[in-house]
Design an enzyme around this catalytic site. Structure first.
Site, short mmCIF file in Angstrom:
data_model
loop_
_atom_site.label_atom_id
_atom_site.label_comp_id
_atom_site.label_asym_id
_atom_site.label_seq_id
_atom_site.Cartn_x
_atom_site.Cartn_y
_atom_site.Cartn_z
N HIS A 266 0.85 -1.19 0.00
CA HIS A 266 0.00 0.00 0.00
C HIS A 266 0.89 1.25 0.00
CE1 HIS A 266 -3.45 2.51 0.67
NE2 HIS A 266 -2.93 3.00 1.79
N ASP A 268 0.53 5.25 -0.14
CA ASP A 268 -0.31 6.45 -0.16
C ASP A 268 0.22 7.40 -1.22
OD1 ASP A 268 -2.11 5.74 1.87
OD2 ASP A 268 -0.66 6.28 3.41
N ASP A 378 -7.81 1.36 2.88
CA ASP A 378 -7.39 2.31 3.92
C ASP A 378 -8.19 3.59 3.94
OD1 ASP A 378 -5.73 3.06 6.06
OD2 ASP A 378 -4.40 4.18 4.75
N HIS A 583 -7.20 9.43 -0.45
CA HIS A 583 -7.81 9.35 0.88
C HIS A 583 -6.99 9.96 2.01
CE1 HIS A 583 -5.66 5.33 0.80
NE2 HIS A 583 -5.25 5.82 1.96
#
Length: 1044
Positions: A266, A268, A378, A583
């Protein structure tokens, strides 16, 4: 410490604790390194031939970096400042006596590194991600070159940015970074394998527990391995490994739970680091994945976010080609189908569609297929309209784990059917280990089985392994752990898998699954509905702007064959907007550097968008628009919404002055006007002896006290008071806002105990406009010593709404500003607008599920109604809100200090409106009024008022909203129109259009037409039928038009 097992003459009694500790010490990285197995992992070492570096505040490409002048540096030296880059030139020579051995470059430094070899990135190096060595050679041959030059590009930030003293603190701009180790070493692969063997057995012994027979079996096997292993004699290693393998090969029963393991990383797209650094995080992480795939043929890896793939394609084309090759083999697997892993609450419905439209088209073009699963592990909650959007974009599967973060209630399922507000269903899976960054250890596999809340219904679950959030990804050690647990008695069955294999297995058990209806509300991070109001306002303004550009460009395309629809420019602007909906950006939970990037992107969208809008207007209305030389006799008014609107507008007068006019503008069309309509009831503004003010327009009468509070809001025709007796609406209140940890993210329930009304008047109320078409008053309040609020309260002729135009100079720390409206309505539920519809939430706190939603989100409106009467609260860029009892509350501003110490500090402008109504909100057309507030009419000086009114589209039913009009992606001569049912009703309606339509075909949200579903073009237009909250897209193929 170790010897031959044959030396033991007879079995002896074993004490569990001492046996466990014996094995632990044998592999310890702290104790007995001089004589245990861990101390033999590395063999001989050798210094580097030379080490030099070049430092730059910029992120520059390899070709540019290697041409710079490098200076000598040694281990222990400091380098860089935060966000700088230090390039190291590593010159090495492998000793001849190491021929045939595995040789590593050991590299331990602060920061994130990437090794370059022969001009290509080959591996990431991060201490936090357990990647501190690079394999120079698996087995150097005598004939191979023993000298080599590598480059190590080190970003001066960690996997989680550069927070000062804590992870989420603002970055420390003066942080220095150190090089702790840089040397060549012989790596003993056999020792590595044995260490993993021992780790698995030791963890099983500890975690299965004393009551489990298997625990003792593996413990005693590990003990025998210690007896067999002579750390000074590598020839004993093979027998020790064989003993371990004999344990690992003891198979499971057929009923054992199956874990589908998938590599994951993951990343971001921005968070505690800026967008630009994410590009390098992707490269560092993914090149390591490619390296692992070359050595581990069974390894599969899943990866989301089309934006990140595009970054790597543009910046690292060689790596991207390798990724595409592994994707063809089904091993490097694009997932998610969206442009980024966006926020699941705040983007509007069309933005959510565009996330999938841009993402799915990218994956189809680049990898030959679209994604079948939505991947959003997430995000801070999930809108109840997402299932329909997913299904419309070819996706029927959904994976996340974020609801495991719930602060109050444990979500009751891991695998279930998720049903949206329209009835659409998708198969949802939450990996039971409650993480998307597993390390592949025994404890996590056991937790996966233990945590599965759907035991007896499903026997399959996902395990996503690899370092994440800041990148990093899987390691060889993780893969080695998983190989040993493939099918081993005492543990769940662990197989390397793919999303398709996982969901296919779950779909076979679908009839056993429970259904969850409505939103997936995260009981945490609800401060993100309000934090960084400027980002949220920028998002809203750009959503409105792109909507209007597309509507008017589509009309121009249909009426002017010479018009060039700006598809490439619009795609660029949309992708910038979608990127900012990531997000941790749109929610405001990012560092200041990211905020600056986001605001810069919004400015680009607004600047370029304004030019596109101007060009489109010129193309459409060039003959009507006034030249500078001519007098301003009339005004052209353009309405981009699909219903007729009667509103007060401002038009420019002589000498730069403004005059007001009441106008009626046709649905999704325009008209030219010279004179204002006469108001059905002129607005009156009266100042009372006590300083209070009464404004009235024939629909409502509002009474304001001297502090700007609404003491009465009276609906005249129905003779109904809206405000609770003895209370005041438009009451500003401030709260202490100190969460437990996640500053920008969380607002805690206990903040409600610190409520303080704001009543200190800085500038008394004064009348600004005295009536007829518009009445308004203005006042200022002192919030605190450094913060001031100024508000103009406006009542227009023919309007059912009172508007509150608000400006705040905000300079607070850990405070939360809201405005409250206690209304004379009793209802156990309030209604909140979401994407393409609405939902209801309780106004009481009966259960823990109810009070956990003390702060919720909404889009343009929320409504509290009882039978026959209600009050709606509209707004144009705020999302956080609540209704408790009869008090409607709109959240305005927060002031967190981490990860951005400047969050929300500065000047803010926003508008909200209060609308009492007879009947339901549907009957009162609250939806239309909220759109009107958010999509202002466009006005331009015109040379003539004789131009007839013209309408492009109108919809017969007020329940159906024509949300989007745009050019089709793959058919330049066609338009896509998107409509949705907004009232929660089954309805048949007609869509009328003046455009030259040749053919109308139903299509999905990806604009793929359904040839079997062509619509008849009748004299009344297109006949459309809707079920509650249904979204429909129609492709309109246009007739050939002349250039006039």
């Amino acid at each position: 410490m170790a010897g031959s097992e044959a030396d033991s003459k007879a079995p002896i009694m074993k004490h569990r604790r001492t046996t466990l500790e014996r094995v632990e010490k044998f592999v310890s990285g702290t104790y007995f390194l001089d004589c245990n197995l861990r101390g033999r992992l590395f063999g001989d070492t050798c210094s580097l031939t030379a080490l030099s570096c070049f430092e730059t505040p910029k992120r520059i490409p390899y070709d540019e970096a290697v041409r710079q002048e490098f200076r000598p540096i040694k281990v222990g030296d400091a380098f860089g400042l935060t966000w700088h880059t230090c390039w190291f030139k590593v010159e090495l020579s492998v000793p001849r006596e190491w021929t045939g051995k595995e040789v590593h470059l050991l590299w331990e430094s602060e920061g994130e590194g990437m090794v370059w070899r022969d001009g290509q990135p080959v591996q990431g190096l991060t201490t936090e991600g357990e990647k501190t060595s690079y394999i120079v050679t698996d087995s150097l041959k005598e004939t191979d070159s023993h000298s080599l030059t590598l480059y190590v590009e080190v970003a001066c930030n960690g996997l989680f940015g550069a927070g000062k003293d804590s992870m989420i603190a603002p970055p420390d701009p003066n942080k220095k970074f150190s090089l702790h180790k840089a040397e060549l070493v012989v790596y003993n692969r056999d020792v590595h394998e044995l260490l993993v063997d021992f780790e698995i057995l030791l963890d099983m012994a500890k975690l299965l527990g004393e009551e489990n027979q298997r625990s003792f079996q593996v413990l005693y096997a590990a003990n025998r391995m210690v007896n067999l292993c002579d750390v000074t004699n590598p020839s004993t290693f093979h027998a020790v490994h064989e003993l371990a393998c004999s344990v690992f090969s003891q198979k499971n029963g057929e009923s054992q739970h199956t874990i589908h393991a998938m590599g994951h990383c993951h990343i971001d797209s921005a968070w505690l680091w800026p967008y630009e650094e994410t590009i390098r995080k992707c490269a560092r992480s993914w090149v390591t994945v490619v390296q692992l795939m070359e050595k581990n043929p069974e390894f599969t890896f899943v990866c989301s976010q089309a934006q990140q793939f595009e970054w790597v394609k543009n910046w690292y084309p060689g790596l991207y080609t390798a990724i595409q090759n592994f994707a063809k083999q089904g091993r490097f697997i694009p997932v998610g189908g969206t442009w980024v892993e966006m926020d699941g609450n705040l983007p509007n419905g069309e933005s959510m569609v565009r996330q999938f439209l841009q993402g799915q088209r990218f994956f189809q073009q680049e990898f030959g297929k679209m994604c079948l699963e939505f991947w959003l592990p997430d995000t801070f909650g999930y809108s109840a309209q997402l299932p329909q959007v997913m299904r419309g974009c070819g996706i029927s599967r959904f994976l996340t784990q974020k609801l495991s973060w719930n602060l109050v209630n444990t979500f009751p399922h891991n695998t279930f059917l998720w049903e949206g507000i329209d009835g659409s269903q998708v198969l949802a899976h939450f990996p039971p280990a409650d993480s998307y960054g597993l390390s592949g250890c025994v404890e996590e596999m056991l937790k996966t089985v233990k945590n599965n809340r759907d035991k007896g219904r499903v026997n399959h679950s996902a395990a996503l392994f690899g370092f994440g959030d800041g990148g990093g990804g899987p390691t060889q050690k993780i893969l080695d752990r998983l190989k040993r647990m493939k099918d081993m008695d005492g543990l769940p069955r662990v197989q390397m898998s793919t999303p398709d294999q996982l969901f296919s297995a779950l779909e076979k058990e679908k009839v056993q699954l429970c259904t969850w209806v409505g939103e997936l509300f995260l009981e945490l991070h609800n401060g993100t509905y309000t934090t960084h109001g400027q980002i949220k306002k920028g998002n809203w303004e750009c959503e409105v702007l792109l909507h209007d550009i597309e509507v008017l460009s589509s009309i121009a395309l249909s009426r002017k064959s010479s018009f060039q629809y700006p598809s490439a420019k619009l795609q660029h602007l949309w992708r910038l907007l979608l990127l900012n909906q990531f997000h941790d950006v749109l929610p405001g939970s990012c560092i200041q550097l990211v905020v600056e990037d986001a605001m810069r992107y919004y400015a680009e969208i607004q600047s370029s968008g304004a030019e596109l809008l101007k060009d489109t207007m010129q193309s459409l209305f060039g003959d009507l628009l006034e030249s500078h030389e001519k007098a301003r006799e009339s005004i052209l008014v353009v309405n981009t919404l699909p219903w007729e609107r009667t509103e007060v507008i401002a038009k420019a007068g002589a000498g730069g002055s403004e005059t007001l006019a009441l106008v009626t503008v046709p649905s999704m069309g325009y008209c030219a006007i010279q004179d204002s309509l006469s108001p059905p009831y002129p607005v009156t503004v009266t100042k009372e002896a006590d300083g209070s003010v009464i404004m009235e327009n024939g629909i409502v009468r509002v009474h304001l006290d001297t502090v700007g509070r609404v003491t009465s809001l009276y609906l005249i025709e129905s003779e109904r008071e809206s405000i609770t007796e003895g209370h005041c609406a438009n009451q500003f209140v401030i709260f202490d806002d100190v969460p437990l940890y996640w500053d920008a993210w969380d607002v805690m329930d206990y903040h409600l105990e610190t409520r303080k009304p704001i009543t200190q008047v800085l500038k008394p109320m004064e009348i600004i406009l005295s009536g007829r078409l518009r009445g308004s008053v203005k006042f200022s309040l002192q919030i605190n010593q450094k913060s001031i609020l100024t508000q103009e309260i406006i009542l227009d002729a023919a309007s059912p709404c009172v508007r509150f135009q608000t400006q705040v100079a905000w300079n607070e720390a850990h405070k939360f500003l809201k405005v409250e409206f206690p209304v004379r309505v009793r209802s156990s539920n309030a209604t909140y607008e979401i994407q393409f519809g609405h939902l209801q939430r309780p106004t009481h706190w009966n259960t823990s599920w109810d009070w956990a939603r003390f702060e919720v989100w909404s889009h343009k409106w929320m409504d509290l109604s009882e039978h026959g009467f209600g009050v709606a609260l509209l707004n144009n860029c705020k999302y956080g809100c609540s209704v408790h009892g009869n008090v409607m509350s709109l959240s305005l501003l927060r002031a967190p200090k981490s990860p951005d110490a400047t969050a929300d500090i500065g000047h803010h402008q926003f508008t909200y409106a209060l609308m009492p109504h007879v009947g339901s909100f549907q009957e009162a057309q609250v939806v239309h009024q909220a759109y009107n507030l958010n999509f202002p009419l466009h006005t331009m000086p015109s040379i003539s008022g004789q131009c007839p009114s013209w309408s492009a589209f109108s919809v017969q039913s007020p329940a159906v909203v024509l949300e989007t009009v745009k050019q089709a992606e793959d058919r330049p001569n066609a338009l896509i129109i998107r409509l949705y049912e907004a009232h929660g009703s089954t309805v048949i309606t007609w869509l009328q259009t003046c455009l030259p339509v040749q053919e109308a075909i139903m299509c999905d949200l990806l604009e793929q037409p359904d040839p079997s579903h062509c619509l008849a073009l009748g004299e009344h237009g297109l006949k459309l039928s809707f079920t509650p909250f249904q979204v429909q897209s129609v492709m309109l193929v246009l007739k050939q038009q002349s250039s006039n």
